[in-house]
Design a protein around this motif. Structure first.
Motif, PDB file in Angstrom:
ATOM      1  N   GLU A  36      27.923  31.416  53.282  1.00  0.00           N
ATOM      2  CA  GLU A  36      27.113  32.670  52.893  1.00  0.00           C
ATOM      3  C   GLU A  36      27.681  33.999  53.400  1.00  0.00           C
ATOM      4  OE1 GLU A  36      22.820  34.373  51.444  1.00  0.00           O
ATOM      5  OE2 GLU A  36      23.214  33.056  53.256  1.00  0.00           O
ATOM      6  N   VAL A  37      27.613  34.180  54.532  1.00  0.00           N
ATOM      7  CA  VAL A  37      27.821  35.481  55.224  1.00  0.00           C
ATOM      8  C   VAL A  37      29.321  35.982  54.922  1.00  0.00           C
ATOM      9  CG1 VAL A  37      27.974  37.008  56.860  1.00  0.00           C
ATOM     10  CG2 VAL A  37      26.028  35.576  56.576  1.00  0.00           C
ATOM     11  N   ILE A  38      30.180  35.036  55.153  1.00  0.00           N
ATOM     12  CA  ILE A  38      31.715  35.184  55.083  1.00  0.00           C
ATOM     13  C   ILE A  38      32.061  35.314  53.790  1.00  0.00           C
ATOM     14  CG2 ILE A  38      34.001  34.001  55.206  1.00  0.00           C
ATOM     15  CD1 ILE A  38      32.722  32.537  57.961  1.00  0.00           C
ATOM     16  N   GLU A  39      31.450  34.676  52.839  1.00  0.00           N
ATOM     17  CA  GLU A  39      31.807  34.968  51.252  1.00  0.00           C
ATOM     18  C   GLU A  39      31.400  36.297  50.766  1.00  0.00           C
ATOM     19  OE1 GLU A  39      32.928  34.393  47.340  1.00  0.00           O
ATOM     20  OE2 GLU A  39      33.262  33.345  49.014  1.00  0.00           O
ATOM     21  N   ILE A  40      30.398  36.897  51.126  1.00  0.00           N
ATOM     22  CA  ILE A  40      29.897  38.178  50.953  1.00  0.00           C
ATOM     23  C   ILE A  40      30.627  39.384  51.690  1.00  0.00           C
ATOM     24  CG2 ILE A  40      28.061  39.749  50.490  1.00  0.00           C
ATOM     25  CD1 ILE A  40      28.209  37.229  48.440  1.00  0.00           C
ATOM     26  N   GLU A  41      30.546  39.180  52.843  1.00  0.00           N
ATOM     27  CA  GLU A  41      31.095  40.286  53.585  1.00  0.00           C
ATOM     28  C   GLU A  41      32.452  40.368  53.874  1.00  0.00           C
ATOM     29  OE1 GLU A  41      28.843  40.447  57.218  1.00  0.00           O
ATOM     30  OE2 GLU A  41      26.963  41.005  56.234  1.00  0.00           O
ATOM     31  N   LEU A  42      32.956  39.302  54.374  1.00  0.00           N
ATOM     32  CA  LEU A  42      34.727  39.207  54.683  1.00  0.00           C
ATOM     33  C   LEU A  42      35.276  39.131  53.327  1.00  0.00           C
ATOM     34  CD1 LEU A  42      36.979  39.257  56.368  1.00  0.00           C
ATOM     35  CD2 LEU A  42      36.501  36.958  57.014  1.00  0.00           C
ATOM     36  N   VAL A  43      35.046  37.949  52.468  1.00  0.00           N
ATOM     37  CA  VAL A  43      35.727  37.791  51.366  1.00  0.00           C
ATOM     38  C   VAL A  43      35.350  39.022  50.491  1.00  0.00           C
ATOM     39  CG1 VAL A  43      36.271  36.075  49.425  1.00  0.00           C
ATOM     40  CG2 VAL A  43      35.862  35.269  51.845  1.00  0.00           C
ATOM     41  N   GLY A  44      34.058  39.262  50.405  1.00  0.00           N
ATOM     42  CA  GLY A  44      33.795  40.493  49.290  1.00  0.00           C
ATOM     43  C   GLY A  44      34.643  41.597  49.829  1.00  0.00           C
ATOM     44  N   LEU A  45      34.834  41.763  51.139  1.00  0.00           N
ATOM     45  CA  LEU A  45      35.889  43.244  51.260  1.00  0.00           C
ATOM     46  C   LEU A  45      37.243  42.922  50.964  1.00  0.00           C
ATOM     47  CD1 LEU A  45      36.159  45.750  52.886  1.00  0.00           C
ATOM     48  CD2 LEU A  45      36.454  44.416  54.928  1.00  0.00           C
ATOM     49  N   THR A  46      37.747  41.586  50.916  1.00  0.00           N
ATOM     50  CA  THR A  46      39.040  41.122  50.469  1.00  0.00           C
ATOM     51  C   THR A  46      38.978  41.663  49.232  1.00  0.00           C
ATOM     52  OG1 THR A  46      38.787  38.860  50.098  1.00  0.00           O
ATOM     53  CG2 THR A  46      39.174  39.660  52.316  1.00  0.00           C
ATOM     54  N   ARG A  47      38.005  41.377  48.298  1.00  0.00           N
ATOM     55  CA  ARG A  47      38.094  41.751  46.780  1.00  0.00           C
ATOM     56  C   ARG A  47      38.229  43.058  46.607  1.00  0.00           C
ATOM     57  NH1 ARG A  47      33.865  37.110  46.725  1.00  0.00           N
ATOM     58  NH2 ARG A  47      34.904  35.408  46.058  1.00  0.00           N
ATOM     59  N   ILE A  48      37.327  44.153  47.206  1.00  0.00           N
ATOM     60  CA  ILE A  48      37.219  45.130  47.208  1.00  0.00           C
ATOM     61  C   ILE A  48      38.713  45.697  47.702  1.00  0.00           C
ATOM     62  CG2 ILE A  48      36.327  47.321  48.445  1.00  0.00           C
ATOM     63  CD1 ILE A  48      34.375  46.234  46.272  1.00  0.00           C
ATOM     64  N   VAL A  49      39.199  45.500  48.621  1.00  0.00           N
ATOM     65  CA  VAL A  49      40.434  46.023  49.280  1.00  0.00           C
ATOM     66  C   VAL A  49      41.711  45.732  48.000  1.00  0.00           C
ATOM     67  CG1 VAL A  49      42.501  45.795  50.827  1.00  0.00           C
ATOM     68  CG2 VAL A  49      40.081  45.915  51.608  1.00  0.00           C
ATOM     69  N   SER A  50      41.724  44.470  47.847  1.00  0.00           N
ATOM     70  CA  SER A  50      42.845  44.074  46.863  1.00  0.00           C
ATOM     71  C   SER A  50      42.646  44.724  45.371  1.00  0.00           C
ATOM     72  CB  SER A  50      42.793  42.463  46.609  1.00  0.00           C
ATOM     73  OG  SER A  50      41.709  42.036  45.835  1.00  0.00           O
ATOM     74  N   THR A  51      41.659  45.058  44.983  1.00  0.00           N
ATOM     75  CA  THR A  51      41.153  45.800  43.507  1.00  0.00           C
ATOM     76  C   THR A  51      41.571  47.213  44.019  1.00  0.00           C
ATOM     77  OG1 THR A  51      39.690  44.090  42.985  1.00  0.00           O
ATOM     78  CG2 THR A  51      39.633  46.348  41.782  1.00  0.00           C
ATOM     79  N   THR A  52      41.368  47.848  45.034  1.00  0.00           N
ATOM     80  CA  THR A  52      41.455  49.338  45.166  1.00  0.00           C
ATOM     81  C   THR A  52      42.855  49.631  45.473  1.00  0.00           C
ATOM     82  OG1 THR A  52      39.060  49.317  46.025  1.00  0.00           O
ATOM     83  CG2 THR A  52      40.626  51.259  46.878  1.00  0.00           C
ATOM     84  N   LEU A  53      43.466  48.965  46.291  1.00  0.00           N
ATOM     85  CA  LEU A  53      44.744  49.104  46.846  1.00  0.00           C
ATOM     86  C   LEU A  53      45.881  49.822  45.608  1.00  0.00           C
ATOM     87  CD1 LEU A  53      45.840  46.939  49.571  1.00  0.00           C
ATOM     88  CD2 LEU A  53      45.486  49.458  49.849  1.00  0.00           C
ATOM     89  N   PRO A  54      45.790  49.018  44.593  1.00  0.00           N
ATOM     90  CA  PRO A  54      46.693  49.486  43.401  1.00  0.00           C
ATOM     91  C   PRO A  54      46.559  50.783  42.836  1.00  0.00           C
ATOM     92  CG  PRO A  54      46.137  47.375  43.018  1.00  0.00           C
ATOM     93  CD  PRO A  54      45.445  47.692  44.253  1.00  0.00           C
ATOM     94  N   TYR A  55      45.257  51.199  42.950  1.00  0.00           N
ATOM     95  CA  TYR A  55      44.865  52.547  42.617  1.00  0.00           C
ATOM     96  C   TYR A  55      45.422  53.766  43.794  1.00  0.00           C
ATOM     97  CZ  TYR A  55      41.901  50.654  38.856  1.00  0.00           C
ATOM     98  OH  TYR A  55      41.590  49.910  37.812  1.00  0.00           O
ATOM     99  N   PHE A  56      45.057  53.281  45.007  1.00  0.00           N
ATOM    100  CA  PHE A  56      45.293  54.086  46.016  1.00  0.00           C
ATOM    101  C   PHE A  56      46.986  54.104  46.153  1.00  0.00           C
ATOM    102  CE2 PHE A  56      41.356  53.633  49.158  1.00  0.00           C
ATOM    103  CZ  PHE A  56      40.626  54.347  48.328  1.00  0.00           C
ATOM    104  N   ARG A  57      47.740  53.239  45.760  1.00  0.00           N
ATOM    105  CA  ARG A  57      49.157  53.317  46.057  1.00  0.00           C
ATOM    106  C   ARG A  57      49.660  54.248  44.678  1.00  0.00           C
ATOM    107  NH1 ARG A  57      52.341  47.768  47.393  1.00  0.00           N
ATOM    108  NH2 ARG A  57      51.953  47.650  49.373  1.00  0.00           N
ATOM    109  N   ALA A  58      49.059  54.085  43.639  1.00  0.00           N
ATOM    110  CA  ALA A  58      49.396  54.934  42.286  1.00  0.00           C
ATOM    111  C   ALA A  58      48.985  56.369  42.677  1.00  0.00           C
ATOM    112  CB  ALA A  58      48.889  54.456  41.136  1.00  0.00           C
ATOM    113  N   GLN A  59      47.902  56.548  43.533  1.00  0.00           N
ATOM    114  CA  GLN A  59      47.462  58.055  43.674  1.00  0.00           C
ATOM    115  C   GLN A  59      48.507  58.670  44.723  1.00  0.00           C
ATOM    116  OE1 GLN A  59      42.934  56.799  43.120  1.00  0.00           O
ATOM    117  NE2 GLN A  59      43.514  57.552  44.971  1.00  0.00           N
ATOM    118  N   GLY A  60      48.858  57.811  45.747  1.00  0.00           N
ATOM    119  CA  GLY A  60      49.522  58.305  46.905  1.00  0.00           C
ATOM    120  C   GLY A  60      48.605  58.734  47.841  1.00  0.00           C
ATOM    121  N   PHE A  61      47.040  58.483  47.913  1.00  0.00           N
ATOM    122  CA  PHE A  61      46.345  58.733  48.796  1.00  0.00           C
ATOM    123  C   PHE A  61      45.069  57.745  48.512  1.00  0.00           C
ATOM    124  CE2 PHE A  61      45.188  61.125  45.129  1.00  0.00           C
ATOM    125  CZ  PHE A  61      43.675  61.126  45.220  1.00  0.00           C
TER     126      PHE A  61
END
Length: 251
Positions: free
Chosen positions: A108-133
């Motif tokens: 439960e904890v690994i799914e919400i915290e660690l894996v949840g963070l990986t979902r946030i990161v993988s979704t956000t990174l393309p936007y950050f790369r496109a922005q350049g910041f």
């Protein structure tokens, strides 16, 4: 000083709401991520000290990739860009010893915290790369530097979250992307506030307080100040670092 919006995952929690209030004093746009209670997100928005900060309540269920993708897309559509992604969410965790932790609890904890963070990161990174910041600030735990017995269920996933932050910093810096972490000590806010009243005796907590160099427990505002610094251009040459905010507890 800032570009884009600040997005706070877990923005309705004790630490998350303090972070939202602090970021509103520097950021013109703020996305308050919540899992189940939009009313709590609206209450946080109403409590922001800067009335000129435009706040948006965003549903963000860490167990649901579609929810995350939709929430981040809606934020970008509303504000144009995300400048910082703050991860201040977590599971309501008890304090069992390692011998008492079940596999279901670990999952439960690994799914919400660690894996949840990986979902946030993988979704956000393309936007950050496109922005350049863009930058990530993740709230972890001082337990990875000064382990208190009974905190493994919290600290083990957060060790992985720190490792992920360093990986982002090393691999994504070339794209203008930073990642840093804040490690709170004993904090009288959110889950920490519950522990101070429901876990152990007042005598034990008083002994812990005396162990802290500054002789007091931290506040949500103490953590929010550190997050605001790392999220801002004042920390533009800092990446892959963990800022320990514990009043000297880990010394």
């Amino acid at each position: 000083m800032t570009k884009g919006a600040a997005f706070v995952v877990g923005g309705t929690g004790g630490l998350g709401s303090a972070i939202c209030r602090r970021l509103s004093t520097e950021w013109d746009q703020l996305a308050i991520g919540y899992r189940s209670s939009r009313e709590k997100a609206l209450a946080v928005a109403a409590s922001l000290p800067n009335n000129s900060c435009e706040a948006l309540s965003i549903a963000c269920d860490l167990s649901d990739r579609t929810s995350i993708e939709t929430g981040i897309r809606e934020t970008v559509e509303q504000f144009g860009a995300i400048g910082t992604m703050v991860f201040a969410s977590g599971v309501d965790i008890a304090q069992p010893f390692v011998s008492q932790i079940s596999e279901e609890q670990w999952r439960e904890v690994i799914e919400i915290e660690l894996v949840g963070l990986t979902r946030i990161v993988s979704t956000t990174l393309p936007y950050f790369r496109a922005q350049g910041f863009g930058n990530f600030v993740t709230v972890v735990s001082v337990a990875n530097y000064c382990f208190p017995p009974g905190d493994a269920l919290s600290s083990v996933p957060k060790a992985g979250m720190e490792a992920l932050g360093r990986a982002i910093a090393k691999e994504e810096g070339r794209y203008g992307i930073r990642a840093n972490m804040v490690a709170p000590g004993i904090i009288d806010a959110g889950l920490g506030a519950d522990f101070l009243t429901s876990l152990y005796s007042p005598e034990i907590w008083e002994a812990q307080r005396r162990r802290i160099a500054l002789q007091r427990f931290g506040s949500g505002e103490d953590i929010a100040e550190a997050v605001a610094f790392l999220a801002s251009d004042r920390a533009k040459y800092m990446t892959g670092q963990t800022l320990i905010v514990d009043g000297g507890f880990s010394l």
